[in-house]
Structures are given as C-alpha cells and as structure tokens.
Write an enzyme that holds these catalytic residues in place. Structure first.
Site, mmCIF file in Angstrom:
data_model
loop_
_atom_site.group_PDB
_atom_site.id
_atom_site.type_symbol
_atom_site.label_atom_id
_atom_site.label_comp_id
_atom_site.label_asym_id
_atom_site.label_seq_id
_atom_site.Cartn_x
_atom_site.Cartn_y
_atom_site.Cartn_z
ATOM 1 N N ASP A 7 0.884 -1.168 0.000
ATOM 2 C CA ASP A 7 0.000 0.000 0.000
ATOM 3 C C ASP A 7 0.919 1.215 0.000
ATOM 4 O O ASP A 7 1.352 1.669 1.057
ATOM 5 C CB ASP A 7 -0.899 -0.027 1.239
ATOM 6 C CG ASP A 7 -1.812 1.189 1.313
ATOM 7 O OD1 ASP A 7 -2.139 1.760 0.253
ATOM 8 O OD2 ASP A 7 -2.189 1.564 2.430
ATOM 9 N N GLU A 38 -1.514 -1.577 -4.538
ATOM 10 C CA GLU A 38 -2.743 -0.794 -4.660
ATOM 11 C C GLU A 38 -2.501 0.346 -5.640
ATOM 12 O O GLU A 38 -1.449 0.984 -5.619
ATOM 13 C CB GLU A 38 -3.158 -0.236 -3.295
ATOM 14 C CG GLU A 38 -4.518 0.426 -3.332
ATOM 15 C CD GLU A 38 -5.044 0.744 -1.954
ATOM 16 O OE1 GLU A 38 -5.475 -0.184 -1.251
ATOM 17 O OE2 GLU A 38 -5.008 1.925 -1.583
ATOM 18 N N ASP A 98 -1.843 0.866 7.573
ATOM 19 C CA ASP A 98 -1.258 0.724 6.237
ATOM 20 C C ASP A 98 -0.797 -0.715 5.994
ATOM 21 O O ASP A 98 -0.891 -1.219 4.876
ATOM 22 C CB ASP A 98 -0.099 1.712 6.054
ATOM 23 C CG ASP A 98 -0.575 3.153 6.124
ATOM 24 O OD1 ASP A 98 -1.336 3.560 5.224
ATOM 25 O OD2 ASP A 98 -0.219 3.867 7.077
#
Length: 161
Positions: free
Chosen positions: A7, A67, A139
């Site tokens: 991420d 992502e 995260d």
C-alpha cells in the site's frame, strides 16, 4: 505461493507478506516503511526503495500486489503518492517478479464485500482471514488486504484457465 502486498505512500508504505496454497492463506509478516517528512523528496524515495529492497530480499515473494493510485483533492499529495508508487513498482520489477495492481475499491470489495468499506472493517476482515495476525498499523492491514485480493484473483484465474 508467497505474495507481497504493498500500500504505497510517501509518508508510510504498508507491506504484508502472505502464503497462499489453494484457498488457504497464512500470514508471514507485515510492517510499515515510514519516511521522515523533514527529509528532501529524493532522500525519502531512496529510503523507501532501500527498505523495500530489503523486504524483497528477506521474504523472496513469487509475486507482488500493489494498490493503485486514487485521485485526491490535493494534486500535490496525489503526485507524491504517485512517486512512491513508482518506487514500489520499480523495486518489484528490479526483483523480477510479476506485479498485480488493484484499485482500492476492488480490494475493499474482495476482502470486506463492499467497495466503500472503511479502515476498521478492512482491519477486522484481515484479522479474520489471517487468524493470529498482529497488525503493525492500518497501512500494513491495507497491504495485507491487497495481498489477499491478489491471492483470490490468482485462484480464480487458475480455476478459469
């Protein structure tokens, strides 16, 4: 199969490593790479690259899942996120593993069941799908969710192929 989920973010990049054998998922590790906002942008990107290189070397993933960037109301923030994402994609390419990219809504839908899930829902589902996981932060939970999404997509593609 070992999957590294990422991420990306300039301030904090979450990472999570899972094992996937068929429908069985197992947690291997997770963490967050944080950069100091007082440092110059090139130094922050270098530190992100260095830590990611260490993670890739330590866990030797078969594949990486990242992502995708979402549009933000602040163009400067979007640009910095894109630069961090570029470092992450470069690191995976340098390591020589295939990369899957997933929109945030697709990750939320795959893990929680709805595309507008909040961070608390993602964390709860990650903990349910990976029993015993100790999350290092939101995260890292998001990164594990990206890895789980990739595992589900890989399993579906295997069944269809």
């Amino acid at each position: 199969m070992i999957i590294l989920g990422l991420d990306p973010g300039l301030g904090t990049t979450g990472w999570g490593v899972i094992g996937a054998e068929g429908n069985r998922l197992s947690h291997i590790a997770n963490g967050q790479v944080k950069t100091d906002p007082k440092l110059a942008l090139p130094e922050r990107l270098y530190r992100l690259d260095k830590e990611l290189t260490d993670i890739l070397a330590q866990y030797a993933p078969d594949t990486v899942a990242v992502e995708e960037v979402f549009s933000n109301t602040n163009p400067q923030s979007t640009l910095k996120l894109g630069q961090a994402r570029g470092v992450v994609l470069l690191g995976a390419a340098r390591y020589g593993v295939p990369v899957g990219e997933y929109a945030a809504r697709a990750v939320k839908k795959a893990v929680v069941g709805v595309g507008n899930a909040d961070k608390a829902q993602i964390q709860a589902m990650v903990q349910r799908l990976l029993p015993g996981v100790k999350l290092t932060g939101p995260d890292a939970a998001d990164a594990l969710a990206v890895a789980i999404t990739h595992a589900h997509h890989a399993q579906s593609a295997k069944r269809l192929g």
